[in-house]
Write a protein that holds these residues in place. Structure first.
Motif, PDB file in Angstrom:
ATOM      1  N   ALA A 310       0.838  -1.202   0.000  1.00 46.03           N
ATOM      2  CA  ALA A 310       0.000   0.000   0.000  1.00 46.03           C
ATOM      3  C   ALA A 310       0.871   1.248   0.000  1.00 46.03           C
ATOM      4  O   ALA A 310       2.034   1.222   0.412  1.00 46.03           O
ATOM      5  CB  ALA A 310      -0.905  -0.012   1.235  1.00 46.03           C
ATOM      6  N   LEU A 311       0.325   2.338  -0.483  1.00 44.82           N
ATOM      7  CA  LEU A 311       1.058   3.597  -0.506  1.00 44.82           C
ATOM      8  C   LEU A 311       1.348   4.080   0.910  1.00 44.82           C
ATOM      9  O   LEU A 311       0.521   3.943   1.813  1.00 44.82           O
ATOM     10  CB  LEU A 311       0.235   4.668  -1.232  1.00 44.82           C
ATOM     11  N   PRO A 399      -9.351  15.798  -2.651  1.00 44.58           N
ATOM     12  CA  PRO A 399      -9.087  14.488  -2.039  1.00 44.58           C
ATOM     13  C   PRO A 399      -8.463  13.527  -3.042  1.00 44.58           C
ATOM     14  O   PRO A 399      -8.894  13.445  -4.191  1.00 44.58           O
ATOM     15  CB  PRO A 399     -10.476  14.016  -1.600  1.00 44.58           C
ATOM     16  N   VAL A 400      -7.417  12.837  -2.632  1.00 39.56           N
ATOM     17  CA  VAL A 400      -6.704  11.898  -3.498  1.00 39.56           C
ATOM     18  C   VAL A 400      -7.086  10.470  -3.116  1.00 39.56           C
ATOM     19  O   VAL A 400      -7.055  10.105  -1.935  1.00 39.56           O
ATOM     20  CB  VAL A 400      -5.178  12.082  -3.374  1.00 39.56           C
ATOM     21  N   ASP A 401      -7.443   9.688  -4.114  1.00 41.13           N
ATOM     22  CA  ASP A 401      -7.825   8.296  -3.898  1.00 41.13           C
ATOM     23  C   ASP A 401      -6.563   7.432  -3.857  1.00 41.13           C
ATOM     24  O   ASP A 401      -5.991   7.101  -4.889  1.00 41.13           O
ATOM     25  CB  ASP A 401      -8.752   7.842  -5.025  1.00 41.13           C
ATOM     26  N   THR A 402      -6.125   7.101  -2.646  1.00 37.61           N
ATOM     27  CA  THR A 402      -5.021   6.149  -2.485  1.00 37.61           C
ATOM     28  C   THR A 402      -5.545   4.763  -2.140  1.00 37.61           C
ATOM     29  O   THR A 402      -4.787   3.794  -2.111  1.00 37.61           O
ATOM     30  CB  THR A 402      -4.057   6.615  -1.377  1.00 37.61           C
ATOM     31  N   GLU A 403      -6.852   4.680  -1.864  1.00 38.53           N
ATOM     32  CA  GLU A 403      -7.461   3.391  -1.550  1.00 38.53           C
ATOM     33  C   GLU A 403      -7.448   2.467  -2.762  1.00 38.53           C
ATOM     34  O   GLU A 403      -7.378   1.243  -2.626  1.00 38.53           O
ATOM     35  CB  GLU A 403      -8.896   3.592  -1.057  1.00 38.53           C
ATOM     36  N   HIS A 404      -7.543   3.060  -3.973  1.00 39.00           N
ATOM     37  CA  HIS A 404      -7.504   2.247  -5.186  1.00 39.00           C
ATOM     38  C   HIS A 404      -6.195   1.459  -5.223  1.00 39.00           C
ATOM     39  O   HIS A 404      -6.177   0.262  -5.513  1.00 39.00           O
ATOM     40  CB  HIS A 404      -7.628   3.142  -6.421  1.00 39.00           C
ATOM     41  N   TRP A 405      -5.098   2.153  -4.931  1.00 35.20           N
ATOM     42  CA  TRP A 405      -3.787   1.500  -4.887  1.00 35.20           C
ATOM     43  C   TRP A 405      -3.801   0.387  -3.850  1.00 35.20           C
ATOM     44  O   TRP A 405      -3.299  -0.706  -4.076  1.00 35.20           O
ATOM     45  CB  TRP A 405      -2.709   2.532  -4.562  1.00 35.20           C
ATOM     46  N   LYS A 406      -4.373   0.676  -2.671  1.00 36.80           N
ATOM     47  CA  LYS A 406      -4.403  -0.304  -1.588  1.00 36.80           C
ATOM     48  C   LYS A 406      -5.166  -1.564  -2.012  1.00 36.80           C
ATOM     49  O   LYS A 406      -4.700  -2.690  -1.807  1.00 36.80           O
ATOM     50  CB  LYS A 406      -5.061   0.300  -0.349  1.00 36.80           C
ATOM     51  N   VAL A 407      -6.347  -1.370  -2.604  1.00 33.60           N
ATOM     52  CA  VAL A 407      -7.154  -2.508  -3.050  1.00 33.60           C
ATOM     53  C   VAL A 407      -6.404  -3.317  -4.101  1.00 33.60           C
ATOM     54  O   VAL A 407      -6.359  -4.554  -4.056  1.00 33.60           O
ATOM     55  CB  VAL A 407      -8.510  -2.024  -3.606  1.00 33.60           C
ATOM     56  N   ASP A 408      -5.788  -2.622  -5.062  1.00 37.19           N
ATOM     57  CA  ASP A 408      -5.066  -3.317  -6.116  1.00 37.19           C
ATOM     58  C   ASP A 408      -3.827  -4.025  -5.581  1.00 37.19           C
ATOM     59  O   ASP A 408      -3.475  -5.121  -6.041  1.00 37.19           O
ATOM     60  CB  ASP A 408      -4.669  -2.335  -7.225  1.00 37.19           C
ATOM     61  N   SER A 409      -3.140  -3.390  -4.624  1.00 39.56           N
ATOM     62  CA  SER A 409      -1.944  -4.022  -4.071  1.00 39.56           C
ATOM     63  C   SER A 409      -2.315  -5.313  -3.340  1.00 39.56           C
ATOM     64  O   SER A 409      -1.593  -6.310  -3.411  1.00 39.56           O
ATOM     65  CB  SER A 409      -1.208  -3.063  -3.127  1.00 39.56           C
ATOM     66  N   GLU A 410      -3.456  -5.291  -2.634  1.00 35.29           N
ATOM     67  CA  GLU A 410      -3.910  -6.502  -1.950  1.00 35.29           C
ATOM     68  C   GLU A 410      -4.253  -7.590  -2.964  1.00 35.29           C
ATOM     69  O   GLU A 410      -3.949  -8.776  -2.753  1.00 35.29           O
ATOM     70  CB  GLU A 410      -5.125  -6.180  -1.083  1.00 35.29           C
ATOM     71  N   LYS A 411      -4.873  -7.184  -4.068  1.00 31.59           N
ATOM     72  CA  LYS A 411      -5.220  -8.152  -5.109  1.00 31.59           C
ATOM     73  C   LYS A 411      -3.947  -8.711  -5.749  1.00 31.59           C
ATOM     74  O   LYS A 411      -3.832  -9.927  -5.973  1.00 31.59           O
ATOM     75  CB  LYS A 411      -6.098  -7.476  -6.172  1.00 31.59           C
TER      76      LYS A 411
END
Length: 441
Positions: A310-311, A399-411
């Motif tokens: 995650a970032l 607001p910056v969406d860093t959750e997308h990175w988190k979800v993709d990193s988990e995948k």
């Protein structure tokens, strides 16, 4: 780079493929796919090929006395008038809370988006065009308009094709549709369009967009819905060789972005200070459906399955304090809105300053179309507040969406773990060769 032996080295050498455990049927299927690709370079698009944009005519010579600045201004006036008065643009967007449900019905989305795109196309000038994320994977690069017209999709036709093919829940191949704006600083900007190029020689950005589309995730709808991602990219959406098509296409930027659901930005050290990327963020903040800007960078697609960590928001804020800050309430990352025409905003062609100023005027005199901003206006008790009331250079933070990175990193991490497990299992089955198994990521 297209579909070819270099894309599938295990199959290129038949003896090596058999030694690697490939079946004769797999090898023959691969040969057939290569033959198909040779006859139809865009065959990989599948059903999407019905929406391939029409090949444009040769670029005509500009007639004597042509006033491109006036044509650009006229197009902007047309766009502003439409964004202020056309019910299609002023209407409500997709009902996000309802679409989050696991059994949500997306069947109306393609029709809603198609009507919006049709209204944008009806304004005249260049039609709206996008790239499928799978195209970046297939080509290994971003397509260029008009040379790569066979790989670029007409969005209005795409919506019609999708609506005709979708299942009862509005999905095709198990995915819902999403149109994303891609904002980035060109790697090699140049006044001469033949010398300018948006990506690195090895296609780092193209790889990131291909990975983004392959994952198909969105933190808002995760884990119940995944998406087929189509991207509006300037290199493919704006004519790179025709001066008239170029200036009128740029003038239509607010209309194009009003048809985008989100903005993805590719961050580098030089991204924020670029005049055009600042402008894109301002336009997207006002007109795109989501005010959240998705962060990706060169590390997003690194490794075999992309980033698996995650970032680190704190590290990003510390490294770029003039760009980002941390939201004290949510812990999320925010990005400061800065003036695209400020002295510190870099630009390749000084003549673009006038275009940027005109587009800024469009932003600051138009009613915001972003649902979140409409809600803010409603909460204020006035429908007359303009975008400028919410978009203040130096004090507005997006607001910056860093959750997308988190979800993709988990995948991606799960994919790697599965590969490790499968490789170990294959090694175990190999008996004496078990200790020779190597796993790379």
């Amino acid at each position: 780079m297209g579909a070819g032996a270099s894309s599938h080295p295990d199959y290129a050498d038949e003896h090596a493929a058999i030694a690697a455990g490939k079946t004769t049927e797999e090898i023959e299927a691969w040969k057939a796919s290569q033959a198909t690709a040779a006859n139809d370079p865009a065959g990989y698009l599948g059903w999407r090929s019905a929406a391939v944009a029409a090949t444009p005519p040769p670029v005509p010579e500009l007639e004597e006395g042509a006033d491109l600045q006036k044509e650009s201004a006229d197009m902007m006036h047309t766009v502003v008038d439409a964004l202020k008065t056309n019910p299609v643009f002023l209407g409500e967007g997709p009902p996000v809370p309802a679409l989050i449900n696991p059994d949500a019905d997306w069947s109306g989305f393609a029709h809603w988006l198609g009507a919006r795109v049709a209204a944008a196309n009806a304004l005249g000038g260049p039609r709206m065009r996008v790239c499928w994320s799978g195209t970046m994977k297939e080509l290994g690069r971003m397509p260029r308009w008009p040379q790569d017209a066979a790989h670029i999709l007409d969005v209005e036709e795409l919506c019609k094709t999708w609506a005709a093919k979708q299942d009862e829940k509005g999905k095709v191949d198990g995915r819902a549709m999403c149109i994303s704006l891609f904002s980035h600083r060109w790697e090699h900007p140049n006044i001469d369009p033949k010398e300018a190029h948006p990506d690195t020689p090895d296609g780092t950005k193209a790889k990131a967009l291909a990975k983004y589309g392959s994952n198909g995730t969105c933190p808002i709808f995760h884990p119940h819905h995944i998406f087929d991602y189509f991207m509006w990219i300037d290199y493919a959406g704006i004519h790179q060789d025709d001066p008239r098509e170029c200036v009128t296409g740029i003038a239509k930027l607010p209309a194009y972005i009003s048809c985008c659901i989100e903005m993805i930005f590719y961050f580098t050290d030089k991204y924020e200070a670029r005049a055009w990327t600042r402008l894109e963020r301002c336009v997207a903040y006002t007109f795109a459906q989501s005010p959240l800007f998705v962060f990706i960078d060169e590390n997003y697609a690194s490794g075999d399955s992309g980033a698996t960590k995650a970032l680190d928001i704190d590290a990003l804020v510390a490294a770029h304090p003039a760009v980002f800050k941390k939201d004290e309430k949510t812990g999320g990352m925010l990005m400061e809105v800065k003036d695209p025409n400020a002295e510190d905003a870099s630009i390749t062609d000084p003549k673009d300053r006038k275009i940027i100023a005109d587009l800024l005027n469009v932003i600051q005199t138009s009613t915001p179309l972003c649902p979140a901003m409409k809600m803010a206006m409603a909460a204020s008790g006035s429908s007359e507040i303009q975008a400028s009331a919410f978009l203040q250079f130096g004090s507005t933070f997006m607001p910056v969406d860093t959750e997308h990175w988190k979800v993709d990193s988990e995948k991606n991490h799960a994919i790697l773990e599965r590969r490790h497990t499968e490789a170990k299992f294959e090694g175990f089955k190999g008996g004496d060769n078990a200790d020779k198994v190597e796993v790379t990521a």
